[in-house]
Design a protein around this motif. Structure first.
Motif, mmCIF file in Angstrom:
data_model
loop_
_atom_site.group_PDB
_atom_site.id
_atom_site.type_symbol
_atom_site.label_atom_id
_atom_site.label_comp_id
_atom_site.label_asym_id
_atom_site.label_seq_id
_atom_site.Cartn_x
_atom_site.Cartn_y
_atom_site.Cartn_z
ATOM 1 N N GLN A 63 0.825 -1.211 0.000
ATOM 2 C CA GLN A 63 0.000 0.000 0.000
ATOM 3 C C GLN A 63 0.858 1.259 0.000
ATOM 4 N N VAL A 64 0.554 2.150 -0.920
ATOM 5 C CA VAL A 64 1.190 3.467 -0.970
ATOM 6 C C VAL A 64 0.100 4.525 -1.004
ATOM 7 N N PRO A 65 0.382 5.692 -0.503
ATOM 8 C CA PRO A 65 1.652 6.143 0.053
ATOM 9 C C PRO A 65 1.910 5.521 1.423
ATOM 10 N N TYR A 66 3.173 5.379 1.750
ATOM 11 C CA TYR A 66 3.576 4.918 3.072
ATOM 12 C C TYR A 66 4.661 5.869 3.549
ATOM 13 N N LEU A 67 4.413 6.528 4.687
ATOM 14 C CA LEU A 67 5.354 7.526 5.206
ATOM 15 C C LEU A 67 5.958 7.056 6.518
ATOM 16 N N MET A 68 7.260 7.269 6.643
ATOM 17 C CA MET A 68 7.973 7.006 7.897
ATOM 18 C C MET A 68 8.677 8.289 8.323
ATOM 19 N N ASP A 69 8.518 8.637 9.596
ATOM 20 C CA ASP A 69 9.199 9.803 10.159
ATOM 21 C C ASP A 69 10.132 9.315 11.259
ATOM 22 N N PRO A 70 11.435 9.266 10.990
ATOM 23 C CA PRO A 70 12.379 8.780 11.995
ATOM 24 C C PRO A 70 12.513 9.714 13.193
ATOM 25 N N ASN A 71 12.031 10.930 13.064
ATOM 26 C CA ASN A 71 12.118 11.901 14.147
ATOM 27 C C ASN A 71 11.116 11.611 15.260
ATOM 28 N N THR A 72 10.000 11.012 14.910
ATOM 29 C CA THR A 72 8.952 10.756 15.901
ATOM 30 C C THR A 72 8.555 9.288 15.979
ATOM 31 N N GLY A 73 8.979 8.485 15.000
ATOM 32 C CA GLY A 73 8.584 7.088 14.954
ATOM 33 C C GLY A 73 7.261 6.861 14.234
ATOM 34 N N PHE A 74 6.674 7.917 13.695
ATOM 35 C CA PHE A 74 5.400 7.810 12.978
ATOM 36 C C PHE A 74 5.570 6.952 11.728
ATOM 37 N N ARG A 75 4.583 6.074 11.491
ATOM 38 C CA ARG A 75 4.531 5.246 10.275
ATOM 39 C C ARG A 75 3.071 5.053 9.915
ATOM 40 N N SER A 76 2.738 5.273 8.653
ATOM 41 C CA SER A 76 1.358 5.058 8.228
ATOM 42 C C SER A 76 1.285 4.860 6.724
ATOM 43 N N GLY A 77 0.285 4.087 6.314
ATOM 44 C CA GLY A 77 0.007 3.863 4.909
ATOM 45 C C GLY A 77 -1.337 4.441 4.507
ATOM 46 N N ASP A 78 -1.929 5.249 5.379
ATOM 47 C CA ASP A 78 -3.220 5.871 5.092
ATOM 48 C C ASP A 78 -3.012 7.347 4.780
ATOM 49 N N HIS A 79 -3.380 7.786 3.585
ATOM 50 C CA HIS A 79 -3.075 9.161 3.171
ATOM 51 C C HIS A 79 -3.738 10.202 4.066
ATOM 52 N N LYS A 80 -4.927 9.943 4.552
ATOM 53 C CA LYS A 80 -5.600 10.918 5.431
ATOM 54 C C LYS A 80 -4.866 11.044 6.762
ATOM 55 N N THR A 81 -4.439 9.931 7.299
ATOM 56 C CA THR A 81 -3.676 9.948 8.550
ATOM 57 C C THR A 81 -2.342 10.656 8.346
ATOM 58 N N ILE A 82 -1.702 10.398 7.219
ATOM 59 C CA ILE A 82 -0.415 11.037 6.910
ATOM 60 C C ILE A 82 -0.578 12.549 6.812
ATOM 61 N N LEU A 83 -1.576 12.996 6.062
ATOM 62 C CA LEU A 83 -1.787 14.438 5.894
ATOM 63 C C LEU A 83 -2.074 15.117 7.225
ATOM 64 N N SER A 84 -2.929 14.525 8.017
ATOM 65 C CA SER A 84 -3.247 15.073 9.328
ATOM 66 C C SER A 84 -1.988 15.168 10.188
ATOM 67 N N TYR A 85 -1.207 14.109 10.202
ATOM 68 C CA TYR A 85 0.035 14.085 10.973
ATOM 69 C C TYR A 85 0.991 15.184 10.520
ATOM 70 N N LEU A 86 1.218 15.292 9.219
ATOM 71 C CA LEU A 86 2.174 16.274 8.709
ATOM 72 C C LEU A 86 1.806 17.695 9.111
ATOM 73 N N PHE A 87 0.543 18.052 8.947
ATOM 74 C CA PHE A 87 0.145 19.424 9.256
ATOM 75 C C PHE A 87 0.092 19.678 10.764
ATOM 76 N N GLN A 88 -0.236 18.667 11.550
ATOM 77 C CA GLN A 88 -0.227 18.839 13.008
ATOM 78 C C GLN A 88 1.202 18.898 13.545
ATOM 79 N N GLN A 89 2.065 18.075 13.003
ATOM 80 C CA GLN A 89 3.441 17.975 13.516
ATOM 81 C C GLN A 89 4.358 19.083 13.009
ATOM 82 N N TYR A 90 4.168 19.502 11.757
ATOM 83 C CA TYR A 90 5.168 20.361 11.134
ATOM 84 C C TYR A 90 4.680 21.734 10.668
#
Length: 94
Positions: A63-90
């Motif tokens: 499944q793609v997209p799959y994002l890994m953030d080594p800075n926080t340990g975040f990993r997800s293959g769900d685009h909605k979860t990824i987008l929410s995470y990116l804007f909340q975190q960064y």
């Protein structure tokens, strides 16, 4: 595409995105990474890619997209979860 006026701090380590060019959801995630001015490594894993086995071992699926953030340990293959995470975190005030 416009630059996000609330782009926040640049992470210490680059994020890693598994994607392929023709995937609509992956494109949206790539746009968010660019808007937030986040450095990332893009792993193209289209059908037949030699990098697909790497994605399978990390995520357990293709499944793609799959994002890994080594800075926080975040990993997800769900685009909605990824987008929410990116804007909340960064984003500033996120």
């Amino acid at each position: 595409m416009t630059m996000w006026s609330k782009a926040g701090t640049v992470p210490a380590e680059k994020l890693e995105l598994f994607s392929f060019e023709n995937n609509t959801y992956a494109r949206i995630v790539r746009e968010a990474l660019c808007e937030l001015e986040l450095p990332y490594v893009l792993q193209n894993v289209g059908e037949g890619s030699s990098k697909m086995s790497s994605l399978l071992s990390i995520a357990g699926s293709k499944q793609v997209p799959y994002l890994m953030d080594p800075n926080t340990g975040f990993r997800s293959g769900d685009h909605k979860t990824i987008l929410s995470y990116l804007f909340q975190q960064y984003s500033v005030g996120g």
